[in-house]
Each structure stands twice: as structure tokens, then as C-alpha cells.
Design a protein around this motif. Sequence first.
Motif, PDB file in Angstrom:
ATOM      1  N   ASP A  98       0.828  -1.203   0.000  1.00  0.00           N
ATOM      2  CA  ASP A  98       0.000   0.000   0.000  1.00  0.00           C
ATOM      3  C   ASP A  98       0.867   1.259   0.000  1.00  0.00           C
ATOM      4  N   PHE A  99       1.911   1.253   0.808  1.00  0.00           N
ATOM      5  CA  PHE A  99       2.826   2.390   0.921  1.00  0.00           C
ATOM      6  C   PHE A  99       4.238   1.919   0.574  1.00  0.00           C
ATOM      7  N   ILE A 100       5.150   2.862   0.465  1.00  0.00           N
ATOM      8  CA  ILE A 100       6.533   2.571   0.095  1.00  0.00           C
ATOM      9  C   ILE A 100       7.393   2.479   1.356  1.00  0.00           C
ATOM     10  N   ASN A 101       8.188   1.423   1.445  1.00  0.00           N
ATOM     11  CA  ASN A 101       9.129   1.294   2.554  1.00  0.00           C
ATOM     12  C   ASN A 101      10.229   2.336   2.384  1.00  0.00           C
ATOM     13  N   PRO A 102      10.320   3.333   3.268  1.00  0.00           N
ATOM     14  CA  PRO A 102      11.282   4.419   3.059  1.00  0.00           C
ATOM     15  C   PRO A 102      12.731   3.975   3.146  1.00  0.00           C
ATOM     16  N   PHE A 103      13.007   2.939   3.920  1.00  0.00           N
ATOM     17  CA  PHE A 103      14.382   2.472   4.075  1.00  0.00           C
ATOM     18  C   PHE A 103      14.852   1.763   2.803  1.00  0.00           C
ATOM     19  N   GLU A 104      13.947   0.993   2.167  1.00  0.00           N
ATOM     20  CA  GLU A 104      14.291   0.370   0.889  1.00  0.00           C
ATOM     21  C   GLU A 104      14.497   1.434  -0.185  1.00  0.00           C
ATOM     22  N   PHE A 105      13.656   2.475  -0.163  1.00  0.00           N
ATOM     23  CA  PHE A 105      13.798   3.519  -1.171  1.00  0.00           C
ATOM     24  C   PHE A 105      15.094   4.291  -0.965  1.00  0.00           C
ATOM     25  N   ALA A 106      15.445   4.576   0.272  1.00  0.00           N
ATOM     26  CA  ALA A 106      16.701   5.276   0.547  1.00  0.00           C
ATOM     27  C   ALA A 106      17.894   4.432   0.098  1.00  0.00           C
ATOM     28  N   ALA A 107      17.837   3.117   0.319  1.00  0.00           N
ATOM     29  CA  ALA A 107      18.920   2.243  -0.134  1.00  0.00           C
ATOM     30  C   ALA A 107      19.011   2.243  -1.657  1.00  0.00           C
ATOM     31  N   PHE A 108      17.866   2.305  -2.317  1.00  0.00           N
ATOM     32  CA  PHE A 108      17.836   2.361  -3.784  1.00  0.00           C
ATOM     33  C   PHE A 108      18.513   3.638  -4.278  1.00  0.00           C
ATOM     34  N   LEU A 109      18.192   4.781  -3.673  1.00  0.00           N
ATOM     35  CA  LEU A 109      18.809   6.038  -4.086  1.00  0.00           C
ATOM     36  C   LEU A 109      20.305   6.033  -3.799  1.00  0.00           C
ATOM     37  N   THR A 110      20.708   5.390  -2.727  1.00  0.00           N
ATOM     38  CA  THR A 110      22.139   5.281  -2.426  1.00  0.00           C
ATOM     39  C   THR A 110      22.849   4.481  -3.518  1.00  0.00           C
ATOM     40  N   ALA A 111      22.216   3.411  -3.995  1.00  0.00           N
ATOM     41  CA  ALA A 111      22.808   2.605  -5.069  1.00  0.00           C
ATOM     42  C   ALA A 111      22.874   3.376  -6.381  1.00  0.00           C
ATOM     43  N   ALA A 112      22.024   4.400  -6.526  1.00  0.00           N
ATOM     44  CA  ALA A 112      21.979   5.180  -7.769  1.00  0.00           C
ATOM     45  C   ALA A 112      22.985   6.329  -7.796  1.00  0.00           C
ATOM     46  N   ARG A 113      23.725   6.521  -6.736  1.00  0.00           N
ATOM     47  CA  ARG A 113      24.695   7.623  -6.703  1.00  0.00           C
ATOM     48  C   ARG A 113      25.731   7.472  -7.818  1.00  0.00           C
ATOM     49  N   GLY A 114      25.984   8.571  -8.503  1.00  0.00           N
ATOM     50  CA  GLY A 114      26.947   8.572  -9.588  1.00  0.00           C
ATOM     51  C   GLY A 114      26.354   8.211 -10.934  1.00  0.00           C
ATOM     52  N   LEU A 115      25.099   7.772 -10.970  1.00  0.00           N
ATOM     53  CA  LEU A 115      24.436   7.426 -12.225  1.00  0.00           C
ATOM     54  C   LEU A 115      23.694   8.637 -12.779  1.00  0.00           C
ATOM     55  N   PRO A 116      23.319   8.615 -14.054  1.00  0.00           N
ATOM     56  CA  PRO A 116      22.580   9.742 -14.631  1.00  0.00           C
ATOM     57  C   PRO A 116      21.257   9.960 -13.903  1.00  0.00           C
ATOM     58  N   PRO A 117      20.737  11.180 -13.908  1.00  0.00           N
ATOM     59  CA  PRO A 117      19.467  11.458 -13.231  1.00  0.00           C
ATOM     60  C   PRO A 117      18.296  10.767 -13.918  1.00  0.00           C
TER      61      PRO A 117
END
Length: 312
Positions: free
Chosen positions: A260-279
Motif C-alpha cells: 500500500d505504501f513505500i518502505n522508506p528504508f528500501e527507497f533510501a537504499a535504492f537512491l544510495t545505489a543510484a549515486r553517480g548514475l545519470p538522473p
Amino acid sequence: MMALGISKILGCNRLFQAGVHQSTAGVHLSIRLLWVIEALHYLQAHHIRFYRLPDDLFAPGAESGSAANQIAGAAAMIDEVRSSIQTMAIRLSMHPSPGVAPGIADDAAAARALASIESLALLLDALGADRESVIVLHIGGEGNDGAAAIERFAARFERLSPAAQRRVAVEHDGERFGLFAALRLHRFTGIPVIFDALHFQLRNPERVGLSEALGLALATWSPGVRPEVHFSTQRTEAHLKPATRGAPQVMAPRPGQHSDFINPFEFAAFLTAARGLPPFDVMLEAKAGDLALLRLRDDLRRYAPECAALVR
């Protein structure tokens, strides 16, 4: 900053509810676009800049006839929606039902899929949507015909008009066609690949890392076109199936079922993995729609302020 998008609206209590409307059969496109305008004003009020349009805006079998005729008959509303989109700077996306899959084996079903894609592309063009407004497709196909399904998709893609081809993007799934199948289709056709975080968790036989996989998908998009990425989290709550006698039966959630909602900790980990990649922009796929997006914003500010600064 990346835009967070939604696939449905639950928080608007007037004309537009849950991204769909009641009893749409026979309703003309111009009336359906009234609901879209209502949704756009709601999105603007909540600073949401990415929205997935309902895929049933055209009335099948309506007296207005073909998609082109429906668009011509709704010219005034088309102009109003186009003006709103441009003023509000809202990115649009469309994701037809799984049946709209050019790789499907049945030729008649594939022909209907191509006709649907042409209609949706015609509508996006009429609305003045920019190159980032894509029609998200799955590959399709049944059984063990994965390679054949990719070849069918590629061949049928060539039958689309250039305008429709420019709108198509392909998403890997969590069951049969993983990321590398979608990348193979990209090599044949140039179609950009939409990365889906949950599907990647469900199907990653190559065992590649998240950052590498995301980077491979982002690299398929043309320069100057901001990629679209999908994010959802696995539902863990049980369903209660009513029983005729005794206690209700507890049903486990299906693999890949959205929460129903987004797990914020999983989303934060996802954004951390995206560091250095194109926007890129993120389409949130959650049962609570816009309410999940608003909650995620608050959760990020509370638990991961460094990630909150990356989204709008």
C-alpha cells in the motif's frame, strides 16, 4: 532533482478518484479529459510533477469511432489539457494493460496491441507531451518461447508508425523476461528500457548488482531524454478470505504484489545505489497512490534527509 510520480490518485475527493472513474463505458473522450484536468490541478497543488494517465481514456466501441475521430471531437478539451500540462510542467506516462504486448504469440491479439499503441501515441502527441512521455510495454509471450517473443516484438515494432515508435519503452518483469531480456530487445530495436526495482528483486538470474543493473537500463535512453524508473515494495500483509463457517482464511500476498505504501528504508537504499548514475524520474507503484508519495516525502525527511534532498 528527480521527480516522484504516481500511477493512481486516492486523495482527490471530487471528480477524479483512484486514477479511474465509475462506469466509463460509452463515455466520450472529452468527458474523460475533464477528470484528467481535475487530476492535474490536484497534482499541481501537491507539487507532484509525474503522472501516469489512465489507459482507458478512449471509449471502446463508442459512437465517436476511431481514436483520431475521438481526438478531433474533443479538440477543445485536448487544448485545455495541453495548456495545463505545459503550464504545470507535469511529465506524463502511460502503461497499458499486460495484454498490450507485441511479443504475444497470437497474431490477432498482437494486431490489437499495435492498434492500441498507435491510439495512445496519437493522444500523447495531441496533448503536446514531450519525448519523455512514453508508453510502457511488457514483452509478452507464453511458455518457454522467450527468444521467439523478443523476435516477434522486434518485428512488430517495425510496423508501428515512427510517431508511435518514439513513444515506446519496454519494462522487464519479475517472472519471464528479466532485465537482460529487455536489454536484448533494446539492442535489436533501440527501445529504451525501464528499470523496475521490485521486478529486479524477483528475477535476477545473472546475479548482477543493483547499481550495475540500474546503470545498464539508464544507458538505453537517448541523450536529453530523462529515463523513467519504477519503484515499489513487496506487500507483506496478509489477506483475510471470508469463510462460510469459522474463522476467515489467512492468505499470503503474491510475489510481486505491490504494498500500500513505500518502505522508506528500501527507497533510501535504492537512491544510495543510484549515486553517480545519470538522473532519472521515479514512478511509484503503490496501492495508496498519491497518499504513498506524500507519506514517502515525510518519511525521507525524517529518516533519510540526504535522500529527501534528491527528490521533488
